[in-house]
Design a protein around this motif. Structure first.
Motif, mmCIF file in Angstrom:
data_model
loop_
_atom_site.group_PDB
_atom_site.id
_atom_site.type_symbol
_atom_site.label_atom_id
_atom_site.label_comp_id
_atom_site.label_asym_id
_atom_site.label_seq_id
_atom_site.Cartn_x
_atom_site.Cartn_y
_atom_site.Cartn_z
ATOM 1 N N HIS A 124 63.972 -59.230 28.134
ATOM 2 C CA HIS A 124 62.660 -59.261 28.829
ATOM 3 C C HIS A 124 61.527 -58.776 27.778
ATOM 4 C CE1 HIS A 124 64.299 -59.364 32.774
ATOM 5 N NE2 HIS A 124 65.245 -58.440 32.615
ATOM 6 N N LEU A 125 60.628 -59.292 27.656
ATOM 7 C CA LEU A 125 59.675 -59.255 26.629
ATOM 8 C C LEU A 125 58.580 -58.452 27.089
ATOM 9 C CD1 LEU A 125 60.735 -61.684 25.526
ATOM 10 C CD2 LEU A 125 58.642 -62.663 24.824
ATOM 11 N N ASP A 126 58.153 -57.945 28.306
ATOM 12 C CA ASP A 126 56.861 -56.948 28.533
ATOM 13 C C ASP A 126 57.423 -55.740 28.677
ATOM 14 O OD1 ASP A 126 55.385 -55.503 30.391
ATOM 15 O OD2 ASP A 126 54.236 -57.258 30.601
ATOM 16 N N VAL A 127 56.745 -54.841 27.945
ATOM 17 C CA VAL A 127 57.242 -53.582 27.606
ATOM 18 C C VAL A 127 57.092 -52.576 28.775
ATOM 19 C CG1 VAL A 127 56.602 -53.906 25.355
ATOM 20 C CG2 VAL A 127 55.187 -52.624 26.645
ATOM 21 N N GLY A 128 56.425 -52.853 29.834
ATOM 22 C CA GLY A 128 56.150 -52.183 31.018
ATOM 23 C C GLY A 128 55.534 -50.846 30.649
ATOM 24 N N ASP A 129 56.427 -49.836 31.209
ATOM 25 C CA ASP A 129 55.734 -48.353 31.093
ATOM 26 C C ASP A 129 55.596 -47.954 29.590
ATOM 27 O OD1 ASP A 129 58.350 -47.928 30.882
ATOM 28 O OD2 ASP A 129 58.425 -46.784 32.944
ATOM 29 N N ARG A 130 56.347 -48.516 28.844
ATOM 30 C CA ARG A 130 56.116 -48.324 27.430
ATOM 31 C C ARG A 130 55.088 -48.516 26.822
ATOM 32 N NH1 ARG A 130 61.715 -49.950 27.510
ATOM 33 N NH2 ARG A 130 61.200 -51.701 26.699
ATOM 34 N N ARG A 131 54.095 -49.189 27.500
ATOM 35 C CA ARG A 131 52.766 -49.744 26.685
ATOM 36 C C ARG A 131 51.750 -48.473 26.240
ATOM 37 N NH1 ARG A 131 48.618 -53.684 26.864
ATOM 38 N NH2 ARG A 131 46.615 -52.620 27.021
ATOM 39 N N GLU A 132 51.400 -47.754 27.007
ATOM 40 C CA GLU A 132 50.833 -46.576 26.422
ATOM 41 C C GLU A 132 51.383 -45.815 25.258
ATOM 42 O OE1 GLU A 132 47.685 -46.673 27.067
ATOM 43 O OE2 GLU A 132 47.760 -48.121 28.100
ATOM 44 N N PRO A 133 52.523 -45.261 25.214
ATOM 45 C CA PRO A 133 53.098 -44.522 23.888
ATOM 46 C C PRO A 133 53.162 -45.703 22.830
ATOM 47 C CG PRO A 133 54.615 -44.245 26.029
ATOM 48 C CD PRO A 133 53.377 -45.367 26.485
ATOM 49 N N LEU A 134 53.411 -47.000 22.793
ATOM 50 C CA LEU A 134 53.541 -47.905 21.905
ATOM 51 C C LEU A 134 51.942 -48.218 21.268
ATOM 52 C CD1 LEU A 134 55.990 -50.454 23.248
ATOM 53 C CD2 LEU A 134 56.478 -49.015 21.231
ATOM 54 N N LEU A 135 51.107 -48.175 22.261
ATOM 55 C CA LEU A 135 49.664 -48.570 21.654
ATOM 56 C C LEU A 135 49.153 -47.092 20.772
ATOM 57 C CD1 LEU A 135 48.239 -50.400 24.332
ATOM 58 C CD2 LEU A 135 48.799 -51.408 22.353
ATOM 59 N N TRP A 139 61.966 -41.578 16.997
ATOM 60 C CA TRP A 139 61.978 -42.419 17.890
ATOM 61 C C TRP A 139 62.909 -43.672 17.463
ATOM 62 C CZ3 TRP A 139 56.890 -44.640 20.383
ATOM 63 C CH2 TRP A 139 57.364 -45.123 21.921
ATOM 64 N N MET A 140 62.466 -44.206 16.363
ATOM 65 C CA MET A 140 63.380 -45.518 15.547
ATOM 66 C C MET A 140 64.926 -45.013 15.652
ATOM 67 S SD MET A 140 60.836 -46.820 12.715
ATOM 68 C CE MET A 140 59.270 -47.564 13.151
ATOM 69 N N THR A 141 65.173 -43.849 15.223
ATOM 70 C CA THR A 141 66.542 -43.468 14.857
ATOM 71 C C THR A 141 67.229 -43.400 16.280
ATOM 72 O OG1 THR A 141 65.973 -42.201 12.852
ATOM 73 C CG2 THR A 141 67.925 -41.659 13.918
ATOM 74 N N ARG A 142 66.638 -42.790 17.148
ATOM 75 C CA ARG A 142 67.122 -42.677 18.466
ATOM 76 C C ARG A 142 67.467 -44.154 18.998
ATOM 77 N NH1 ARG A 142 64.983 -42.996 23.350
ATOM 78 N NH2 ARG A 142 62.662 -42.200 22.425
ATOM 79 N N LEU A 143 66.575 -45.035 19.033
ATOM 80 C CA LEU A 143 66.845 -46.263 19.495
ATOM 81 C C LEU A 143 67.789 -47.200 18.746
ATOM 82 C CD1 LEU A 143 63.120 -47.607 19.986
ATOM 83 C CD2 LEU A 143 64.624 -47.280 21.716
ATOM 84 N N HIS A 159 55.607 -52.791 16.605
ATOM 85 C CA HIS A 159 56.408 -53.777 17.133
ATOM 86 C C HIS A 159 57.645 -53.654 16.808
ATOM 87 C CE1 HIS A 159 53.443 -56.536 18.666
ATOM 88 N NE2 HIS A 159 52.734 -56.124 17.748
ATOM 89 N N LEU A 160 58.123 -52.602 15.559
ATOM 90 C CA LEU A 160 59.457 -52.490 15.372
ATOM 91 C C LEU A 160 60.063 -51.675 16.326
ATOM 92 C CD1 LEU A 160 61.762 -52.572 13.588
ATOM 93 C CD2 LEU A 160 60.900 -50.611 12.063
ATOM 94 N N LEU A 161 59.405 -50.827 16.954
ATOM 95 C CA LEU A 161 59.858 -49.929 18.079
ATOM 96 C C LEU A 161 59.961 -50.856 19.482
ATOM 97 C CD1 LEU A 161 57.658 -46.843 17.657
ATOM 98 C CD2 LEU A 161 60.065 -46.780 17.477
ATOM 99 N N ARG A 162 59.207 -51.609 19.582
ATOM 100 C CA ARG A 162 59.561 -52.656 20.762
ATOM 101 C C ARG A 162 60.635 -53.567 20.386
ATOM 102 N NH1 ARG A 162 59.496 -57.489 21.512
ATOM 103 N NH2 ARG A 162 59.126 -57.986 19.545
ATOM 104 N N LEU A 163 60.755 -54.075 19.276
ATOM 105 C CA LEU A 163 61.840 -54.897 19.010
ATOM 106 C C LEU A 163 63.375 -54.079 19.121
ATOM 107 C CD1 LEU A 163 63.092 -57.607 17.886
ATOM 108 C CD2 LEU A 163 63.124 -56.461 15.677
ATOM 109 N N LEU A 164 63.306 -52.928 18.787
ATOM 110 C CA LEU A 164 64.584 -51.852 19.027
ATOM 111 C C LEU A 164 64.885 -52.094 20.152
ATOM 112 C CD1 LEU A 164 64.101 -49.389 15.971
ATOM 113 C CD2 LEU A 164 65.941 -51.138 16.092
#
Length: 232
Positions: free
Chosen positions: A161-172, A187-191, A143-148
């Motif tokens: 936009h809330l829906d993560v779209g094509d980021r769903r599988e990497p995040l899961l 990943w966090m640092t890049r974001l 969820h931190l990655l999603r928020l960033l």
């Protein structure tokens, strides 16, 4: 009037939040519900004021009184702004529609500070978990990655936009603990870097539109008072 009556009888906007709104739900996901109620103006004429928020009725349900909700949204509170942009709306009356029409009035470059400050707090908790147990709470890392990413994209596009779209599988995959912590850190640092870059090119205004929101709140309170007089 009991708090649950305010939610039942005076809700102007209700939505689903959490993983279901983010496009990250699985079969085990809860259904988190959030709402906004407009307490009758007459209740504010008493010594005991109506509550600024109500938990329930029912599990996973939380609602804010309209004024408190607007105050938090104007400050750029991430949870409140995300609530305003949920794709899963369950209830909406005319006042709620006007509230949603003002979504852009709440957005400003302040979101950079509020989102990143919240993200920093979550990152410190994850780091503490790693030091203590050798691993983070993977769901929180996801969820931190999603928020960033959400903050970065908001600054880039001016839209949330809330829906993560094509980021769903990497995040899961992160949630399942399938991604090494070092890779998640990178990943966090890049974001974070991309978010800071987006800040310098954003089209968002420096301040939210307080005047538009204040006018809306005034009219909502006035209409509520007039309705109370009409009903006698």
């Amino acid at each position: 009037m009991q708090p649950e009556d305010l939610v039942r009888d005076h809700t102007i906007y209700a939505c689903v939040m959490g993983s279901r709104a983010f496009g990250l739900a699985t079969d085990a996901s809860d259904t988190d519900r959030r709402g906004v109620y407009l307490a009758p103006t007459a209740l504010f004429w008493r010594f005991e004021k109506p509550p600024a928020h109500v938990e329930g009725p029912g599990e996973e349900k939380f609602s804010w009184e309209l004024e408190r909700f607007c105050e938090l949204a104007l400050r750029g509170n991430p949870n409140i702004l995300e609530c305003l942009h949920s794709p899963l709306v369950e209830h909406l009356d005319d006042t709620g529609r006007e509230l949603l029409s003002l979504r852009g009035a709440f957005l400003s470059v302040k979101v950079y500070d509020t989102f990143t400050r919240y993200a920093l707090g979550q990152r410190k908790k994850l780091d503490a978990d790693v030091r203590t147990t050798g691993a983070p709470r993977w769901k929180h890392a996801m969820h931190l990655l999603r928020l960033l990413a959400s903050c970065r994209d908001l600054l880039r596009t001016g839209e949330l936009h809330l829906d993560v779209g094509d980021r769903r599988e990497p995040l899961l995959a992160v949630k399942r603990g399938e991604v090494p912590w070092t890779a998640v850190e990178s990943w966090m640092t890049r974001l974070a870097t991309e978010t800071e870059t987006a800040l310098h090119h954003t089209s968002l205004p420096p301040e939210p539109d307080h005047a538009r929101v204040a006018d809306f709140l005034f009219r909502a309170r006035r209409d509520s008072a007039l309705e109370s007089v009409r009903l006698g």
